[in-house]
Scaffold this active site. Sequence first.
Site, PDB file in Angstrom:
ATOM      1  N   GLY A 214       5.318   2.989  -0.104  1.00 25.31           N
ATOM      2  CA  GLY A 214       5.915   3.766  -1.192  1.00 25.31           C
ATOM      3  C   GLY A 214       4.925   3.861  -2.334  1.00 25.31           C
ATOM      4  O   GLY A 214       3.732   3.622  -2.145  1.00 25.31           O
TER       5      GLY A 214
ATOM      6  N   SER B 151       0.849  -1.190   0.000  1.00 26.15           N
ATOM      7  CA  SER B 151       0.000   0.000   0.000  1.00 26.15           C
ATOM      8  C   SER B 151       0.879   1.232   0.000  1.00 26.15           C
ATOM      9  O   SER B 151       2.101   1.143   0.085  1.00 26.15           O
ATOM     10  CB  SER B 151      -0.895  -0.012   1.235  1.00 26.15           C
ATOM     11  OG  SER B 151      -0.100   0.251   2.377  1.00 26.15           O
ATOM     12  N   LYS B 152       0.203   2.364  -0.058  1.00 25.77           N
ATOM     13  CA  LYS B 152       0.942   3.631  -0.180  1.00 25.77           C
ATOM     14  C   LYS B 152       1.955   3.829   0.938  1.00 25.77           C
ATOM     15  O   LYS B 152       2.950   4.517   0.759  1.00 25.77           O
ATOM     16  CB  LYS B 152      -0.041   4.799  -0.204  1.00 25.77           C
ATOM     17  CG  LYS B 152      -0.851   4.830  -1.490  1.00 25.77           C
ATOM     18  CD  LYS B 152      -1.199   6.248  -1.883  1.00 25.77           C
ATOM     19  CE  LYS B 152      -1.866   6.284  -3.248  1.00 25.77           C
ATOM     20  NZ  LYS B 152      -3.314   6.165  -3.193  1.00 25.77           N
ATOM     21  N   ARG B 153       1.672   3.215   2.088  1.00 21.50           N
ATOM     22  CA  ARG B 153       2.623   3.478   3.164  1.00 21.50           C
ATOM     23  C   ARG B 153       3.964   2.790   2.920  1.00 21.50           C
ATOM     24  O   ARG B 153       4.960   3.126   3.550  1.00 21.50           O
ATOM     25  CB  ARG B 153       1.972   3.158   4.511  1.00 21.50           C
ATOM     26  CG  ARG B 153       2.218   1.903   5.161  1.00 21.50           C
ATOM     27  CD  ARG B 153       1.204   1.665   6.265  1.00 21.50           C
ATOM     28  NE  ARG B 153       0.720   0.311   6.146  1.00 21.50           N
ATOM     29  CZ  ARG B 153       1.404  -0.727   6.556  1.00 21.50           C
ATOM     30  NH1 ARG B 153       2.575  -0.561   7.125  1.00 21.50           N
ATOM     31  NH2 ARG B 153       0.939  -1.939   6.395  1.00 21.50           N
TER      32      ARG B 153
END
Length: 498
Positions: free
Chosen positions: A264, A260-262
């Site tokens: 990258g 997920s975005k966390r």
Amino acid sequence: MADSGRQESDGPRVRFAPSPTGKLHLGSARTALFNWLFCRGSGGAMALRLEDTDRERSSEEFESDILHSLRWMGLDWDEGPDIGGDHGPYRQSERMDIYRGYADRLLETGGAYRCYCTPEELEQRKKAAIEKGLPWRYDRRCLELSEQDREHLEKEGRPYATRFRVPEGKVVVNDLLRGEVTVDASEIDDFVILRSDGTAGFHLAVVVDDITMDITHVIRGDDHLTNAVRHVLLFNAFGVEPPLFLHHSLLMGPDGAKLSKRHGATAVSDYRELGYLHEALVNYLALLSWSPGDDREIFSLSELVREFSIRGVSAGKAIFDFEKLNWLNRQHVKMRSDAELTDLVIPFLETAGREETLALPREKLEVAVASVRNGMETLTDAVEPLDLYVRPAGDISGEALDELEKSLELEEALGVCMETLRANESADRETAERIVKLLREEAKSRGWGAKKVLWPLRLAVTGLTVGPDLVYLIMFWGPGGCAERIEAAKRTLGEQHE
Ligand code: GLU
């Protein structure tokens, strides 16, 4: 209804079915790639189908990001919303009548029934069940309605959803990676196939599409494995042999949680903007869960088509390793010619507003790119180092000035450089290499180390303490141009001492 006249010899038919509720995620891109590799390697066909039934979260912007990203990866499709095909339309939002037709057939045969329960009623009963510590599952109240009650509700004009009537017995999902996955149907509740507003639920839409689009192989993430059980039930209810499934493992971040975005960037278009080459990203995505059976790691798209086989796919965890991707990108950068790399770097110079660099003559820009390519991991890495080539003559950094001032016998050393440079005209590689060789010899004949001449040359020409190989600098500015830059540097040095 199942017979479409398809022949075995027609080859497999696969589909990639993204929901346009976000940009193309790396995980979905990998699903698309596996479908595409399998189909292109076996003479089959691929359909692109947009599962846009969530009208609120779907957008045209995401749709175009998905199509554009797939094309950027080098993938194509034989049928889809942009090109049409014999099994269209290819947007689920445009297929509602088809779904309603299929739901009606189930209603007629008793495979489905109308459910008049309102969301509030369902919520209440669910709450009551939970309070009693019971698992909630639709209680079939509307299946058991008397004829009278049903008529009454119909007369009232009560809205209804259509529920699938889950039959008793075992359900078997035949998965190419996981074998036979067997579930007892009693674990599944009567799910809604058509909502009260007449739109199709996810399961009905997927199955009707896979039937009407003649899909033979469903390759998708293992988050759909539980859905597959419902899908097989629906295929059975429609009297259609289910396709073969392959549920591959999901893409995880280094910490083992779903990527997920966390962790990258997660969208294919983000990686394009970060300066990754599509070959490298595709190569990397293919290697996650697939192996050629030996230790080769670098593949072009056409090599992947040749080599890929479903047998090489593993059910093991797919952990996204940013370092590995960077390494692969470096390898694919290396495989590009100077001219190709220059073409690839130009859009990044444009985005970064490097007008002056872009205004360089093409052959000069290629020399400049060639000079910085070894330091490149991504295409964006070229932008700043290339600034050197538009640095005005005589613009010397403080650090380079200090270094020049520290140089012993500077006058003589720069004199040797200018003389040697001025004795040559051509800016080709051979001449540049000869000049550097001559300078080394000149230094040696004076009993100096080569650095005593080459270091001030670099400082004076570039105005910086770090930069590309001298040969490129001479090729870029030409021997005469370098001599002029040394003159300008000397003037700057002189001004320092006024
Ligand atoms: N639309 C689903 C998704 O984006 C795919 C469903 C399917 O492949 O059956 O996850």
